[in-house]
Design a protein around this motif. Sequence first.
Motif, PDB file in Angstrom:
ATOM      1  N   ALA A 285       0.764  -1.268  -0.035  1.00 14.55           N
ATOM      2  CA  ALA A 285       0.008  -0.087  -0.190  1.00 14.55           C
ATOM      3  C   ALA A 285       0.937   1.184  -0.147  1.00 14.55           C
ATOM      4  CB  ALA A 285      -0.988   0.050   1.379  1.00 14.55           C
ATOM      5  N   GLU A 286       2.037   1.077   0.752  1.00 13.68           N
ATOM      6  CA  GLU A 286       2.942   2.355   0.720  1.00 13.68           C
ATOM      7  C   GLU A 286       4.025   2.488  -0.245  1.00 13.68           C
ATOM      8  OE1 GLU A 286       4.016   2.366   4.951  1.00 13.68           O
ATOM      9  OE2 GLU A 286       2.152   2.380   5.689  1.00 13.68           O
ATOM     10  N   ARG A 287       4.009   1.363  -0.959  1.00  9.60           N
ATOM     11  CA  ARG A 287       5.134   1.290  -1.929  1.00  9.60           C
ATOM     12  C   ARG A 287       6.602   1.456  -1.280  1.00  9.60           C
ATOM     13  NH1 ARG A 287       6.227  -1.071  -6.729  1.00  9.60           N
ATOM     14  NH2 ARG A 287       7.549  -0.028  -8.078  1.00  9.60           N
ATOM     15  N   THR A 288       6.797   0.804  -0.242  1.00  6.74           N
ATOM     16  CA  THR A 288       7.970   0.683   0.447  1.00  6.74           C
ATOM     17  C   THR A 288       8.897  -0.482  -0.120  1.00  6.74           C
ATOM     18  OG1 THR A 288       6.591   1.156   2.404  1.00  6.74           O
ATOM     19  CG2 THR A 288       8.830   0.277   2.929  1.00  6.74           C
ATOM     20  N   LYS A 289      10.302   0.153  -0.231  1.00  7.74           N
ATOM     21  CA  LYS A 289      11.290  -0.751  -0.645  1.00  7.74           C
ATOM     22  C   LYS A 289      11.643  -1.632   0.466  1.00  7.74           C
ATOM     23  CE  LYS A 289      14.602   1.333  -2.995  1.00  7.74           C
ATOM     24  NZ  LYS A 289      15.587   2.362  -3.461  1.00  7.74           N
ATOM     25  N   LEU A 290      11.976  -2.754  -0.075  1.00  2.27           N
ATOM     26  CA  LEU A 290      12.316  -3.829   0.749  1.00  2.27           C
ATOM     27  C   LEU A 290      13.686  -4.357   0.411  1.00  2.27           C
ATOM     28  CD1 LEU A 290       9.166  -6.060   0.327  1.00  2.27           C
ATOM     29  CD2 LEU A 290       9.660  -4.570   2.295  1.00  2.27           C
ATOM     30  N   LEU A 291      14.450  -4.850   1.444  1.00  4.82           N
ATOM     31  CA  LEU A 291      15.921  -5.611   1.372  1.00  4.82           C
ATOM     32  C   LEU A 291      15.568  -6.840   2.083  1.00  4.82           C
ATOM     33  CD1 LEU A 291      19.335  -3.868   1.898  1.00  4.82           C
ATOM     34  CD2 LEU A 291      18.725  -6.383   1.939  1.00  4.82           C
ATOM     35  N   GLY A 292      15.417  -7.736   1.440  1.00  8.03           N
ATOM     36  CA  GLY A 292      15.314  -9.288   1.949  1.00  8.03           C
ATOM     37  C   GLY A 292      16.541  -9.959   2.200  1.00  8.03           C
ATOM     38  N   PHE A 293      16.950 -10.636   3.126  1.00 11.87           N
ATOM     39  CA  PHE A 293      18.104 -11.273   3.421  1.00 11.87           C
ATOM     40  C   PHE A 293      18.045 -12.637   2.425  1.00 11.87           C
ATOM     41  CE2 PHE A 293      20.645 -14.543   5.702  1.00 11.87           C
ATOM     42  CZ  PHE A 293      21.513 -13.690   6.196  1.00 11.87           C
ATOM     43  N   HIS A 294      16.972 -13.417   2.221  1.00 11.98           N
ATOM     44  CA  HIS A 294      17.207 -14.513   1.360  1.00 11.98           C
ATOM     45  C   HIS A 294      16.719 -14.360   0.064  1.00 11.98           C
ATOM     46  CE1 HIS A 294      18.593 -17.013   4.938  1.00 11.98           C
ATOM     47  NE2 HIS A 294      17.612 -16.946   5.613  1.00 11.98           N
ATOM     48  N   PHE A 295      16.380 -13.329  -0.400  1.00 10.75           N
ATOM     49  CA  PHE A 295      15.868 -12.935  -2.089  1.00 10.75           C
ATOM     50  C   PHE A 295      17.334 -13.058  -2.668  1.00 10.75           C
ATOM     51  CE2 PHE A 295      12.414  -9.717  -0.270  1.00 10.75           C
ATOM     52  CZ  PHE A 295      12.040 -10.761   0.505  1.00 10.75           C
ATOM     53  N   SER A 296      16.949 -13.318  -3.785  1.00  8.99           N
ATOM     54  CA  SER A 296      18.018 -13.315  -4.959  1.00  8.99           C
ATOM     55  C   SER A 296      18.853 -12.211  -4.770  1.00  8.99           C
ATOM     56  CB  SER A 296      17.298 -13.667  -6.323  1.00  8.99           C
ATOM     57  OG  SER A 296      16.920 -14.965  -6.419  1.00  8.99           O
ATOM     58  N   TYR A 297      20.158 -12.318  -4.709  1.00  8.32           N
ATOM     59  CA  TYR A 297      21.159 -11.256  -4.378  1.00  8.32           C
ATOM     60  C   TYR A 297      20.681  -9.901  -5.605  1.00  8.32           C
ATOM     61  CZ  TYR A 297      25.197  -8.104  -4.062  1.00  8.32           C
ATOM     62  OH  TYR A 297      26.028  -7.362  -3.880  1.00  8.32           O
ATOM     63  N   PRO A 298      20.758  -8.739  -5.093  1.00  9.92           N
ATOM     64  CA  PRO A 298      20.961  -8.187  -3.831  1.00  9.92           C
ATOM     65  C   PRO A 298      19.763  -8.037  -3.077  1.00  9.92           C
ATOM     66  CG  PRO A 298      20.815  -6.539  -5.490  1.00  9.92           C
ATOM     67  CD  PRO A 298      20.622  -7.653  -6.239  1.00  9.92           C
ATOM     68  N   GLY A 299      18.573  -8.431  -3.430  1.00  8.47           N
ATOM     69  CA  GLY A 299      17.623  -8.766  -2.543  1.00  8.47           C
ATOM     70  C   GLY A 299      16.491  -7.601  -2.386  1.00  8.47           C
ATOM     71  N   ILE A 300      16.703  -6.561  -3.329  1.00 11.14           N
ATOM     72  CA  ILE A 300      15.934  -5.199  -3.162  1.00 11.14           C
ATOM     73  C   ILE A 300      14.947  -5.236  -4.162  1.00 11.14           C
ATOM     74  CG2 ILE A 300      16.167  -2.743  -3.029  1.00 11.14           C
ATOM     75  CD1 ILE A 300      19.320  -3.255  -2.739  1.00 11.14           C
ATOM     76  N   GLY A 301      13.590  -4.725  -3.463  1.00 13.77           N
ATOM     77  CA  GLY A 301      12.618  -4.530  -4.366  1.00 13.77           C
ATOM     78  C   GLY A 301      11.259  -4.169  -3.704  1.00 13.77           C
TER      79      GLY A 301
END
Length: 315
Positions: A285-301
């Motif tokens: 809802a807020e269009r907040t950026k995420l950085l996930g430890f286990h997502f495919s590198y670099p994990g940002i989206g």
Amino acid sequence: MSISTGRDGRDLLNRRTFMGATADALASPLLSDRGLSSSAYAFRHGAFDIRVFSDGHMIVPASMLAIGAPADKLEEVLRRTNAPTPMAWPAANIPLIRVGGDLILVDVGDGRNFQPTEGELLASLRLNGVDPAAITKVVLTHSHPDHLWGISNSAGELNYPNATYHIGGAEWNFWMSSDVATSLPADFRGIVPRTQRTLAAIAGRVIFVKHGDEIVPGMKVFDTPGHTPGQFSLALKGEDGLIITADALTHEVISFEYPEWVNGFDLASDVAVATRRKLLAQVAAERTKLLGFHFSYPGIGYAEAFGSAYRFVAA
């Protein structure tokens, strides 16, 4: 707190498969190619300069991430993520954040103490010109081996000797309890001794934090329990915000499109599912950026609404 029991008893089988595979892997010196990158993904968010380092990746049965999930749907997920069926290779993305006079590391990897496909962080930092002694703060989102066991070397010396260590008080109390093993699934109890030794090594430098506390101005502790009792994420000010999710979200397809699927690493699956749903609704809802430890590198989206659930869109 209820411990996840999965469906049809399959969580126990999956856990045994994972722990057995980990033990076999630790005995093999030939498992992975440990090529280290001479660069780290870098971006600026508000007042924060962020570089994302890799500690390598885990190798786990995909069924551990989706206990009781329909086999055809899980196979389709694995095809989309190029995973080597029936395994999954969760990444280990560790942000290093410079703000003001602080150099902040969020989690420390496993120090080659848990899986031989991990443990690259220290070498990657040095290769990129970062002296571990220059790190002023280490934030520990939770106490699972892939986030914690890289604190010290084989001699028991701290790898980040000049840092203070910030961890949730509830998380510390859970893992340092004399009867914590009885609160864990039987096949996970073997991690307790090293986890307690690792936490004891920072006892004189630890700072306990809770929801709403700031590590530094603009970096706030954000409770995301369920994976472990005291796990938290970090919310960083700037633009539409950035959340470093820790393991509240663990897979860029499963966690978003099937948030109700039971993750075998979640200690309280009902709480973890509720946390995922609440977090996804908020960040989409807020269009907040995420950085996930286990997502495919670099994990940002980002998360965006997709049918009755969500999908991850890489930045």
